[in-house]
Design an enzyme around this catalytic site. Structure first.
Site, PDB file in Angstrom:
ATOM      1  N   LYS A  36      15.136  16.326 -74.986  1.00  0.00           N
ATOM      2  CA  LYS A  36      14.059  17.285 -75.242  1.00  0.00           C
ATOM      3  C   LYS A  36      12.814  16.550 -75.767  1.00  0.00           C
ATOM      4  O   LYS A  36      12.911  15.369 -76.130  1.00  0.00           O
ATOM      5  CB  LYS A  36      14.564  18.335 -76.238  1.00  0.00           C
ATOM      6  CG  LYS A  36      15.736  19.179 -75.678  1.00  0.00           C
ATOM      7  CD  LYS A  36      16.233  20.188 -76.707  1.00  0.00           C
ATOM      8  CE  LYS A  36      17.349  21.073 -76.166  1.00  0.00           C
ATOM      9  NZ  LYS A  36      17.835  22.041 -77.176  1.00  0.00           N
TER      10      LYS A  36
ATOM     11  N   TYR B  44      16.468  28.794 -69.636  1.00  0.00           N
ATOM     12  CA  TYR B  44      17.002  29.456 -70.833  1.00  0.00           C
ATOM     13  C   TYR B  44      17.047  30.983 -70.691  1.00  0.00           C
ATOM     14  O   TYR B  44      16.987  31.699 -71.688  1.00  0.00           O
ATOM     15  CB  TYR B  44      16.177  29.070 -72.067  1.00  0.00           C
ATOM     16  CG  TYR B  44      16.506  27.689 -72.613  1.00  0.00           C
ATOM     17  CD1 TYR B  44      17.798  27.358 -73.014  1.00  0.00           C
ATOM     18  CD2 TYR B  44      15.512  26.717 -72.761  1.00  0.00           C
ATOM     19  CE1 TYR B  44      18.104  26.107 -73.534  1.00  0.00           C
ATOM     20  CE2 TYR B  44      15.811  25.453 -73.278  1.00  0.00           C
ATOM     21  CZ  TYR B  44      17.104  25.163 -73.665  1.00  0.00           C
ATOM     22  OH  TYR B  44      17.410  23.928 -74.185  1.00  0.00           O
TER      23      TYR B  44
ATOM     24  N   ASN C 104      16.702  19.805 -81.862  1.00  0.00           N
ATOM     25  CA  ASN C 104      18.028  19.174 -81.746  1.00  0.00           C
ATOM     26  C   ASN C 104      18.137  18.170 -80.595  1.00  0.00           C
ATOM     27  O   ASN C 104      19.224  17.841 -80.138  1.00  0.00           O
ATOM     28  CB  ASN C 104      19.142  20.215 -81.744  1.00  0.00           C
ATOM     29  CG  ASN C 104      19.056  21.189 -80.577  1.00  0.00           C
ATOM     30  OD1 ASN C 104      18.199  21.032 -79.714  1.00  0.00           O
ATOM     31  ND2 ASN C 104      19.950  22.163 -80.541  1.00  0.00           N
TER      32      ASN C 104
ATOM     33  N   HIS D 188      19.862  18.486 -74.609  1.00  0.00           N
ATOM     34  CA  HIS D 188      20.538  19.630 -73.999  1.00  0.00           C
ATOM     35  C   HIS D 188      21.710  19.152 -73.162  1.00  0.00           C
ATOM     36  O   HIS D 188      21.639  18.088 -72.547  1.00  0.00           O
ATOM     37  CB  HIS D 188      19.574  20.397 -73.089  1.00  0.00           C
ATOM     38  CG  HIS D 188      20.278  21.377 -72.189  1.00  0.00           C
ATOM     39  ND1 HIS D 188      20.644  22.635 -72.622  1.00  0.00           N
ATOM     40  CD2 HIS D 188      20.730  21.266 -70.905  1.00  0.00           C
ATOM     41  CE1 HIS D 188      21.281  23.261 -71.629  1.00  0.00           C
ATOM     42  NE2 HIS D 188      21.353  22.447 -70.581  1.00  0.00           N
TER      43      HIS D 188
ATOM     44  N   GLU E 256      22.093  24.170 -63.244  1.00  0.00           N
ATOM     45  CA  GLU E 256      20.981  23.474 -63.899  1.00  0.00           C
ATOM     46  C   GLU E 256      20.577  22.200 -63.162  1.00  0.00           C
ATOM     47  O   GLU E 256      19.381  21.885 -63.075  1.00  0.00           O
ATOM     48  CB  GLU E 256      21.348  23.192 -65.364  1.00  0.00           C
ATOM     49  CG  GLU E 256      21.454  24.490 -66.179  1.00  0.00           C
ATOM     50  CD  GLU E 256      22.043  24.298 -67.575  1.00  0.00           C
ATOM     51  OE1 GLU E 256      22.290  23.151 -67.985  1.00  0.00           O
ATOM     52  OE2 GLU E 256      22.264  25.317 -68.263  1.00  0.00           O
TER      53      GLU E 256
HETATM   54  P1  ADP Z   1      23.088  24.609 -77.075  1.00  0.00           P
HETATM   55  O1  ADP Z   1      21.792  23.897 -76.737  1.00  0.00           O
HETATM   56  O2  ADP Z   1      23.877  23.849 -78.109  1.00  0.00           O
HETATM   57  O3  ADP Z   1      23.892  24.989 -75.861  1.00  0.00           O
HETATM   58  P2  ADP Z   1      22.225  27.438 -77.246  1.00  0.00           P
HETATM   59  O4  ADP Z   1      22.452  27.548 -75.773  1.00  0.00           O
HETATM   60  O5  ADP Z   1      22.818  28.461 -78.145  1.00  0.00           O
HETATM   61  O6  ADP Z   1      22.702  25.998 -77.803  1.00  0.00           O
HETATM   62  O7  ADP Z   1      20.667  27.419 -77.524  1.00  0.00           O
HETATM   63  C1  ADP Z   1      19.792  26.684 -76.703  1.00  0.00           C
HETATM   64  C2  ADP Z   1      18.768  26.000 -77.560  1.00  0.00           C
HETATM   65  O8  ADP Z   1      17.958  26.994 -78.199  1.00  0.00           O
HETATM   66  C3  ADP Z   1      19.332  25.157 -78.697  1.00  0.00           C
HETATM   67  O9  ADP Z   1      19.744  23.872 -78.304  1.00  0.00           O
HETATM   68  C4  ADP Z   1      18.148  25.132 -79.643  1.00  0.00           C
HETATM   69  O10 ADP Z   1      17.180  24.171 -79.221  1.00  0.00           O
HETATM   70  C5  ADP Z   1      17.561  26.522 -79.470  1.00  0.00           C
HETATM   71  N1  ADP Z   1      18.094  27.440 -80.482  1.00  0.00           N
HETATM   72  C6  ADP Z   1      19.302  28.029 -80.507  1.00  0.00           C
HETATM   73  N2  ADP Z   1      19.453  28.822 -81.595  1.00  0.00           N
HETATM   74  C7  ADP Z   1      18.282  28.715 -82.282  1.00  0.00           C
HETATM   75  C8  ADP Z   1      17.794  29.272 -83.497  1.00  0.00           C
HETATM   76  N3  ADP Z   1      18.539  30.094 -84.238  1.00  0.00           N
HETATM   77  N4  ADP Z   1      16.551  28.929 -83.888  1.00  0.00           N
HETATM   78  C9  ADP Z   1      15.775  28.095 -83.156  1.00  0.00           C
HETATM   79  N5  ADP Z   1      16.183  27.542 -82.003  1.00  0.00           N
HETATM   80  C10 ADP Z   1      17.407  27.835 -81.564  1.00  0.00           C
END
Ligand code: ADP
Length: 169
Positions: A29, A69, A132, A135, A146
Site C-alpha cells: 500500500k 474494496y 497497515n 494487502h 483481484e
Molecule cells: P484485511 O486487509 O486484513 O483483509 P479488511 O478486508 O477487513 O482487512 O479491510 C481492508 C482494509 O481496510 C484493511 O487492510 C485496512 O487498511 C482498512 N480497514 C479495515 N478496518 C478498518 C478500520 N476499522 N479503520 C480504518 N481502516 C480499516
C-alpha cells in the site's frame, strides 16, 4: 463435561492452508512504498518459496480502489480507505503457489498491526489498521478476482523457477 462443550472451537476456513496451487493478489500500500518497505515485503514472499507472476508500480485510480474494496462499501471508514489507497503509488503483485492464499495471510498478519504477531509483516513493520502497509486476498476466489482486476493478461508471466523441485515434492 466433554471438551467441545467447555471450549468452543472457531473454524476459520480461510486460514486452513490448502494443498491446491492457488494465486493471490498482494499489494504494498502507499505507506509501505513511502516508507521504503517494498523490497522487504517482496522478500518475505520470495524467501517463503512462492512464485512471483506479476509485479508493477502503479497509481491506483479511485474507481479501481472502490471496485477492489466494494465489499467494504458500507463501512464508515470506506471513504478514508479509498483516500489512503489512492494517496500514492502502490506495488501490485500476483503470487502463485500451493496454499498461497492462506499462507500469505499468515505472513501478513492480523488486520490491526497491534494485534499482528511478531514475525508477520504487519506485526513487525506497522502500528495502525489504517496504515497497515500491505494487502493480501482473503480467499482463492478473491485471489483470482483481484489478480484479474489489477493486471491485464499480458502483464502476467508464467514461468518455472529452476528451484521448484527443491520447494515442492
Ligand atoms: P484485511 O486487509 O486484513 O483483509 P479488511 O478486508 O477487513 O482487512 O479491510 C481492508 C482494509 O481496510 C484493511 O487492510 C485496512 O487498511 C482498512 N480497514 C479495515 N478496518 C478498518 C478500520 N476499522 N479503520 C480504518 N481502516 C480499516
Amino acid at each position: 463435561a466433554p471438551r467441545s462443550a467447555s471450549k468452543p472451537r472457531i473454524f476459520l476456513p480461510h486460514l486452513v492452508a490448502s494443498l491446491e496451487v492457488e494465486e493471490t493478489y498482494i499489494m504494498v500500500k502507499p505507506d509501505g512504498v513511502q516508507r521504503g518497505l517494498v523490497g522487504e515485503i517482496i522478500s518475505r514472499f520470495e524467501k517463503k518459496g512462492f512464485k512471483l507472476t506479476g509485479l508493477k508500480l502503479f497509481e491506483c485510480p479511485k474507481e479501481l480502489a472502490q471496485e477492489h474494496y466494494k465489499d467494504l462499501q458500507s463501512k464508515p471508514f470506506f471513504p478514508k480507505l479509498i483516500e489512503y489507497i489512492t494517496s500514492g503509488p502502490v506495488v501490485c503483485m500476483a503470487w502463485e503457489g500451493v496454499g498461497v492464499v492462506a499462507s500469505a495471510r499468515k505472513l501478513i498478519g492480523s488486520t490491526n498491526p497491534l494485534q499482528a504477531e511478531p514475525g508477520t509483516i504487519r506485526g513487525d513493520l506497522a502500528v495502525q489498521t489504517g496504515r497497515n502497509i500491505v494487502h493480501g486476498s482473503d480467499s482463492p476466489e478473491n485471489g483470482k478476482r483481484e489478480v484479474a482486476l489489477w493486471f491485464k493478461e499480458g502483464e502476467l508471466c508464467q514461468w518455472t523457477p529452476s528451484l521448484e523441485p527443491w520447494l515442492v515434492e
